[in-house]
Design a protein around this motif. Structure first.
Motif, PDB file in Angstrom:
ATOM      1  N   ARG A 534     -16.452 117.101  18.423  1.00 16.14           N
ATOM      2  CA  ARG A 534     -16.039 117.943  19.544  1.00 16.14           C
ATOM      3  C   ARG A 534     -15.822 117.115  20.816  1.00 16.14           C
ATOM      4  O   ARG A 534     -14.946 117.442  21.626  1.00 16.14           O
ATOM      5  N   ILE A 535     -16.605 116.060  20.995  1.00 12.37           N
ATOM      6  CA  ILE A 535     -16.385 115.163  22.130  1.00 12.37           C
ATOM      7  C   ILE A 535     -15.025 114.481  21.984  1.00 12.37           C
ATOM      8  O   ILE A 535     -14.252 114.381  22.959  1.00 12.37           O
ATOM      9  N   ALA A 536     -14.699 114.017  20.778  1.00 18.67           N
ATOM     10  CA  ALA A 536     -13.396 113.373  20.535  1.00 18.67           C
ATOM     11  C   ALA A 536     -12.248 114.358  20.747  1.00 18.67           C
ATOM     12  O   ALA A 536     -11.201 113.995  21.310  1.00 18.67           O
ATOM     13  N   ILE A 537     -12.442 115.599  20.304  1.00 19.21           N
ATOM     14  CA  ILE A 537     -11.400 116.626  20.484  1.00 19.21           C
ATOM     15  C   ILE A 537     -11.131 116.855  21.968  1.00 19.21           C
ATOM     16  O   ILE A 537      -9.971 116.972  22.405  1.00 19.21           O
ATOM     17  N   GLU A 538     -12.199 116.925  22.762  1.00 21.94           N
ATOM     18  CA  GLU A 538     -12.038 117.113  24.211  1.00 21.94           C
ATOM     19  C   GLU A 538     -11.218 115.997  24.831  1.00 21.94           C
ATOM     20  O   GLU A 538     -10.335 116.229  25.658  1.00 21.94           O
ATOM     21  N   LYS A 539     -11.517 114.753  24.446  1.00 27.03           N
ATOM     22  CA  LYS A 539     -10.797 113.618  25.023  1.00 27.03           C
ATOM     23  C   LYS A 539      -9.335 113.611  24.596  1.00 27.03           C
ATOM     24  O   LYS A 539      -8.438 113.383  25.404  1.00 27.03           O
ATOM     25  N   LEU A 540      -9.085 113.871  23.299  1.00 27.28           N
ATOM     26  CA  LEU A 540      -7.702 113.866  22.816  1.00 27.28           C
ATOM     27  C   LEU A 540      -6.891 115.010  23.405  1.00 27.28           C
ATOM     28  O   LEU A 540      -5.674 114.883  23.611  1.00 27.28           O
ATOM     29  N   ALA A 541      -7.547 116.141  23.675  1.00 26.26           N
ATOM     30  CA  ALA A 541      -6.832 117.309  24.219  1.00 26.26           C
ATOM     31  C   ALA A 541      -6.233 116.996  25.586  1.00 26.26           C
ATOM     32  O   ALA A 541      -5.252 117.637  25.999  1.00 26.26           O
ATOM     33  N   ARG A 542      -6.814 116.031  26.293  1.00 24.66           N
ATOM     34  CA  ARG A 542      -6.290 115.664  27.617  1.00 24.66           C
ATOM     35  C   ARG A 542      -5.122 114.683  27.537  1.00 24.66           C
ATOM     36  O   ARG A 542      -4.512 114.367  28.550  1.00 24.66           O
ATOM     37  N   ARG A 543      -4.808 114.190  26.317  1.00 27.31           N
ATOM     38  CA  ARG A 543      -3.697 113.256  26.139  1.00 27.31           C
ATOM     39  C   ARG A 543      -2.381 114.019  26.007  1.00 27.31           C
ATOM     40  O   ARG A 543      -2.339 115.155  25.550  1.00 27.31           O
ATOM     41  N   SER A 544      -1.284 113.355  26.380  1.00 25.11           N
ATOM     42  CA  SER A 544       0.038 114.009  26.369  1.00 25.11           C
ATOM     43  C   SER A 544       0.855 113.681  25.130  1.00 25.11           C
ATOM     44  O   SER A 544       1.959 114.213  24.966  1.00 25.11           O
ATOM     45  N   GLU A 545       0.354 112.790  24.242  1.00 25.97           N
ATOM     46  CA  GLU A 545       1.129 112.415  23.061  1.00 25.97           C
ATOM     47  C   GLU A 545       1.344 113.619  22.144  1.00 25.97           C
ATOM     48  O   GLU A 545       0.516 114.526  22.090  1.00 25.97           O
ATOM     49  N   GLN A 546       2.452 113.567  21.393  1.00 23.12           N
ATOM     50  CA  GLN A 546       2.775 114.693  20.513  1.00 23.12           C
ATOM     51  C   GLN A 546       1.863 114.723  19.284  1.00 23.12           C
ATOM     52  O   GLN A 546       1.395 115.777  18.869  1.00 23.12           O
ATOM     53  N   LYS A 547       1.598 113.573  18.697  1.00 20.66           N
ATOM     54  CA  LYS A 547       0.748 113.485  17.515  1.00 20.66           C
ATOM     55  C   LYS A 547      -0.619 112.943  17.913  1.00 20.66           C
ATOM     56  O   LYS A 547      -0.717 111.938  18.639  1.00 20.66           O
ATOM     57  N   LYS A 548      -1.676 113.580  17.386  1.00 23.73           N
ATOM     58  CA  LYS A 548      -3.034 113.152  17.696  1.00 23.73           C
ATOM     59  C   LYS A 548      -3.849 113.090  16.407  1.00 23.73           C
ATOM     60  O   LYS A 548      -3.864 114.050  15.635  1.00 23.73           O
ATOM     61  N   PHE A 549      -4.499 111.956  16.217  1.00 24.54           N
ATOM     62  CA  PHE A 549      -5.228 111.709  14.972  1.00 24.54           C
ATOM     63  C   PHE A 549      -6.672 111.331  15.276  1.00 24.54           C
ATOM     64  O   PHE A 549      -6.941 110.560  16.203  1.00 24.54           O
ATOM     65  N   ILE A 550      -7.605 111.873  14.459  1.00 25.25           N
ATOM     66  CA  ILE A 550      -9.017 111.487  14.524  1.00 25.25           C
ATOM     67  C   ILE A 550      -9.407 110.932  13.164  1.00 25.25           C
ATOM     68  O   ILE A 550      -9.224 111.596  12.137  1.00 25.25           O
ATOM     69  N   LEU A 551      -9.927 109.712  13.155  1.00 28.85           N
ATOM     70  CA  LEU A 551     -10.444 109.102  11.937  1.00 28.85           C
ATOM     71  C   LEU A 551     -11.957 108.931  12.090  1.00 28.85           C
ATOM     72  O   LEU A 551     -12.426 108.530  13.154  1.00 28.85           O
ATOM     73  N   VAL A 552     -12.691 109.233  11.021  1.00 30.03           N
ATOM     74  CA  VAL A 552     -14.153 109.128  11.042  1.00 30.03           C
ATOM     75  C   VAL A 552     -14.584 108.202   9.916  1.00 30.03           C
ATOM     76  O   VAL A 552     -14.281 108.453   8.750  1.00 30.03           O
TER      77      VAL A 552
END
Length: 636
Positions: A534-552
């Motif tokens: 959820r912390i990573a989601i919050e940070k990525l949500a503030r980015r303007s890029e069209q594609k957003k990826f989270i790897l764990v």
């Protein structure tokens, strides 16, 4: 021989303490409870006895089903969920239980009502949901055997109320005519009446009917002097009275007047306006301030929140108002504290119900030591061929998309395939020779599990992380690399500090000197994956890029304080949240050759098709490369 026996006992002790929760099955129970009850916030917990708690909404599954054959354990736990989430929720009347609880505190009476309600609502559950029949059949077989044994034990010990409870269970759940055993000379004479009264349960149509027959049986036991129950087989939850839940109006008189005069109601002009005052005689500012110590007076039918016609006695209000003054510093501080507490309460579920008390602590990396710089240089050289190959492949794909003609367009140059003008309703007959210049419009967030179990895998994880960082850096793709862990050793249980060490941040991801900070990642303690996601989601949500990826990168299930049972469900909910926001989530599960199928299935339960296993940590770079290639292709 003595040594072998002691070794076997130690082994059994270790197995007992190494017992783990079947997270996938626990998620299934949680989903069942939420779906059947219609309450998405309902939690499922283990408890000594099964019952439904109304506020907060918690369904307790009984420990009774532990350490039984797998089929009995699963079907038994499911039957607990069916009875509570479906039966108690829909068919039990809380007011009747509340009334019954007010009449008696007898343990026998309370347990017997809980049992009678289960027997009454079981066929209603089956009628509503025929698919639950098998679970109830298993439940009935197991509990009949159990109460048959308990009946003999309690009779022998002289626990006659307990033995009667066991006998009544067998009577109500018997498939063949039940013959009453001899329990006690005290009880045997009353058995015909008890039998006749108990059989009337099958005609009961409500909780009130069940409560009345239970009270009749209880009164018989009290009349003949049978001692109350010793054991606890079932639990009747407490239902709060409505009066106790309602807030008491401090402006309404609670004690009676000395006289009992009543005043007739007259026509009064009423105003929907409130007046509040404060004066220095008041020690507290809550509630209604305009109060007088009246010992005598006439009662009127007027409600306390209505107005009355003024009279000359109201002059007292002027003196009260005239002595008012501004609030003191203490009152201001109290108000600010209340507002802060209110804000904290509203934010406590921000990161999910299971992460109450979790606090994010952001650690800054220190300046890399010489050993870390050298280690990074070695890893960079080892991964350089793969990085160069990936870079060439992606750049060729980008160039090809730039120069390749685009066909089947609505505008552009007219193509040669014109037959579609007659066959298609909306023909696409045009093409363009070149596509506009393309860049990789994507952002990556790499989360690395820094729990203690990673101690023998961290070096290979760092090597794969260097591959990840160097590839994206050469392609000018923004990315962040963060290690996470939970530390609960030195702080109170209600506060759960979660550390986030950002080795490479988005704003430094292109810089040459940013890579060596990766070497500072090391194994620490626990891992609360749902919170970290959820912390990573919050940070990525503030980015303007069209594609957003989270790897764990992780090597097992989430494991933290008070997180073992519901950690899998919480992490799965975080993955769903990311996907709802348009983000792609992948998990690279670092296992071993002896990895059991249940753990693999659990990771698939959390991440779905986004879970990829590396059987050995040394294979992690080989597994990561095609994933990175695929995600970069999607971003072109």
């Amino acid at each position: 021989m003595q040594r072998k026996r002691g070794s076997r006992n130690v082994e059994r002790f270790i197995q007992f303490n190494d017992e783990t929760v079947n997270s996938a099955f626990w998620m299934e129970l949680s989903d069942l409870a939420a779906a059947l009850s219609g309450d998405a916030n309902m939690k499922v917990e283990y408890g000594p006895l099964a019952y439904l708690q109304a506020e907060p909404s918690v369904l307790y599954v009984s420990h009774f089903w532990h350490h039984r054959p797998e089929r009995e354990e699963k079907e038994g736990m499911k039957s607990d969920v069916y009875l509570r989430a479906l039966g108690t929720k829909l068919f039990t009347e809380p007011k009747e239980v509340q009334t019954f609880s007010g009449k008696t505190k007898s343990s026998f009476a309370r347990q017997l009502l809980a049992l009678a309600e289960d027997v009454r609502i079981e066929p209603l559950c089956i009628c509503t949901r025929p698919g639950v029949r098998r679970a109830f059949e298993t439940r009935k077989q197991v509990l009949r055997r159990y109460h048959g044994v308990q009946l003999k034990i309690n009779t022998a010990k002289g626990f006659y109320a307990d033995a009667l409870y066991n006998a009544l269970y067998i009577l109500w759940q018997a498939d063949t005519p039940f013959e009453w055993p001899l329990i006690s000379p005290l009880l045997d004479g009353a058995i015909p009446y008890i039998d006749r009264t108990a059989l009337s349960l099958f005609d009961a149509r409500s909780t009130g009917d069940a409560a009345r027959l239970v009270m009749d049986i209880t009164e018989v036991l009290e009349d003949i002097g049978v001692r109350d129950m010793v054991n606890e087989y079932s639990h009747l939850p407490e239902f709060q009275k409505e009066e106790s839940c309602a807030a008491i109006d401090p402006g309404r008189r609670q004690d009676p007047l000395e006289n009992d005069d009543e005043k007739d109601e007259k026509d009064n002009e009423q105003f929907d306006e409130q007046f509040s005052t404060w004066h220095r005689e008041s020690e507290e500012t809550r509630g209604t301030f305009m109060q007088f110590d009246l010992e005598r007076g006439a009662k009127t039918p007027m409600m306390g929140n209505t107005a009355r016609e003024g009279d000359e006695g109201d002059a007292a209000l002027a003196s009260v108002q005239g002595r008012s003054k501004k609030a003191t510093r203490e009152q201001y501080n109290r108000l600010m504290a209340e507002r802060r507490e209110s804000k904290e309460h509203s934010d406590e579920n921000r990161y999910g119900q299971e992460n109450k008390g979790a606090v994010a602590l952001y650690d800054s990396p220190r300046t890399p030591a010489n050993e870390e710089l050298e280690q990074y240089r070695v890893f960079k050289n080892e991964t350089a061929p793969v990085v160069r190959k990936l870079k060439r492949t992606i750049e060729k794909s980008i160039e090809k998309k730039k120069t390749s003609p685009r066909n089947d367009l609505l505008t552009g140059r007219l193509g040669r395939k014109l037959i579609r003008f007659y066959t298609d309703e909306n023909p696409r007959l045009f093409y363009k020779k070149q596509e506009p210049s393309r860049d990789i419009d994507a952002a990556f967030f790499l989360l690395i599990d820094c729990s203690a179990s990673m101690y023998d895998k961290m070096e290979d994880v760092k090597k794969s992380t260097v591959l990840f960082h160097e590839t994206l850096k050469t392609l000018r793709v923004p990315h962040e690399i963060t290690g996470f862990w939970e530390d609960t050793a030195s702080l109170p249980a209600e506060r759960k500090p979660n550390h986030f060490l950002t080795a490479v941040s988005f704003d430094r991801s292109y810089q040459t000197e940013s890579g060596p900070f990766i070497m500072q990642l090391r194994p620490e303690e626990d891992n609360r994956d749902g919170f970290a996601l959820r912390i990573a989601i919050e940070k990525l949500a503030r980015r303007s890029e069209q594609k957003k990826f989270i790897l764990v990168f992780s090597d097992g299930e989430p494991s933290a304080a008070d997180y073992e049972k519901n950690g899998v469900l919480d992490t799965h909910e975080a993955v769903l949240l990311a996907r709802k926001k348009g983000m792609t989530v992948f998990n690279l599960f670092i296992g071993d050759e002896a990895l059991d199928e249940a753990r693999q299935q659990t990771m698939k339960t959390i991440y779905g098709t986004g879970s990829i296993m590396a059987p050995d940590v040394s294979e992690l770079p080989a597994v990561l490369t095609p994933i990175l290639k695929r995600l970069l292709f999607e971003s072109i």
